[in-house]
Design a protein around this motif. Structure first.
Motif: not given
Length: 388
Positions: A190-200, A372-386
């Motif tokens: 409803e709020n996000s479009v999400v892609a999964f990978s083995t690393s993030s 680790l969370t990756f993003s930029d100044d747009s705030g339109s995306w976030n990638s999360v890794a452990r």
């Protein structure tokens, strides 16, 4: 039954059809192309299916002729043949690089349970005409395939925001894997479009609309949408209970989606912005290319007092300036091992389309390692890794 069509036009349609019917994960029974002629308006339509996609393309008016006996239409209102896609394309491909002749037309004629394919060409100097023949099996269409083959375009269609879909596909498709697991699904929440990978796990804000929520598209579906739907300027669509129908000029595609949604909320909860560094996106990615020349982990060291990040492996080391930082002095100098692909997968999208800076939020975990969370100044995306 006889269909004669332009070699050039037919080759273009068969090329686009091959992305569906030659799918590596499809059974051999589905790797066919159907030629269907409608009695009502003499329209010629090519149809290809796999277990996810039904793709139909009408030949351009004026690019074909037909000769069909009334009895061949039966009670369905159409006559049809079905042939092996690979065998037909292999034969037609031998005419792509001819040097002494010019290929004009391709003729399909039913002869009992066979289809005789005739390619017509003429000598470029003398104009003398030649014909080459190939015989294909006319494969009976299985009754259990009719429900997929005979899908019809819904009456009500909406205009698709092609650039928006294109942004998600181009940004998230490279993260995904071809298969049948979590890493081969793109989830529209409803709020996000999400892609999964083995690393993030990467989440982009969903701003397409209500129709594109609470379902998943597979890697194979995304591959088709990327190559076919996103290549069009104007696309209409409708969402049914099982599929999304895309109407594109003289073609239509029905793409099956999945209702079951993976749980991505756990990754949203991992996002913590207490400690951060900002790096130059393009320079960081250039350095990652050098680090990826050998298949080994790198040591990633953050030196907040020196306003510098050091990356190194057994053959290479480089320092990268920290452009900005937030509360990193609280953590002091930190270091961890990580594969370069964790960063390359997490920093999504075209460098020319996204911000010049990449934000990296670093948070120690209670049981060791870092989030680790990756993003930029747009705030339109976030990638999360452990990282352990």
């Amino acid at each position: 039954m006889k269909i004669t069509c332009s070699y050039k036009d037919l080759s273009g349609v068969l090329s686009s059809m091959a992305s569906v019917v030659e799918d590596a994960m499809s059974s051999e029974d589905l790797k066919n192309v159907i030629f269907r002629v409608y009695k009502a308006d003499n329209t010629v339509e090519l149809i290809g299916i796999n277990n996810i996609i039904t793709y139909k393309v009408q030949l351009e008016e004026g690019s074909y002729t037909t000769e069909i006996d009334e009895s061949e239409y039966k009670d369905t209102g159409y006559a049809e043949i079905q042939v092996k896609s690979k065998e037909l394309n292999s034969f037609l491909d031998t005419f792509k690089s001819v040097r002494r002749t010019r290929v004009t037309d391709v003729e399909f004629e039913t002869v009992k349970n066979k289809v005789k394919v005739t390619v017509k060409e003429s000598d470029v100097d003398t104009g003398h005409e030649y014909c080459s023949n190939w015989v294909l099996d006319n494969i009976p269409i299985k009754p259990n395939m009719l429900s997929s083959i005979n899908l019809e375009v819904p009456e009500v269609l909406k205009q698709l925001d092609v650039p928006a879909i294109g942004l998600y596909v181009s940004s998230l498709f490279p993260v995904m894997q071809n298969g049948a697991n979590l890493y081969s699904k793109l989830a529209f929440g409803e709020n996000s479009v999400v892609a999964f990978s083995t690393s993030s796990t990467t989440m982009m804000r969903n701003f397409i609309g209500d129709d594109f929520t609470n379902f998943c598209l597979s890697y194979r579906a995304l591959s088709f949408i990327k190559g076919t739907v996103c290549a069009e300027q104007l696309v209409e669509y409708a969402k049914t209970d099982e599929r999304i129908c895309f109407k594109m000029g003289n073609s239509v595609a029905f793409v099956r989606y999945e209702h079951k949604m993976p749980n991505y909320e756990i990754y949203e909860k991992m996002i913590n912005r207490s400690h951060a560094i900002v790096l130059d996106r393009q320079y960081f990615k250039d350095v990652l290319k050098r680090l990826s020349l050998i298949d080994e982990s790198i040591v990633f060291t953050v030196k907040p007092d020196e306003e510098m990040v050091e990356v190194k492996n057994s053959k290479f080391n480089q320092e990268i300036p920290i452009l900005q930082q937030k509360a990193m002095s609280e953590l002091g100098t930190i270091a961890f091992k990580v594969l370069p692909k964790v960063f390359t997968n997490a920093i999504i999208g075209d460098d020319n389309a996204f911000s010049n800076s990449v934000f990296m939020y670093i948070e120690p975990l209670d049981n060791g390692g870092y989030s680790l969370t990756f993003s930029d100044d747009s705030g339109s995306w976030n990638s999360v890794a452990r990282i352990r």
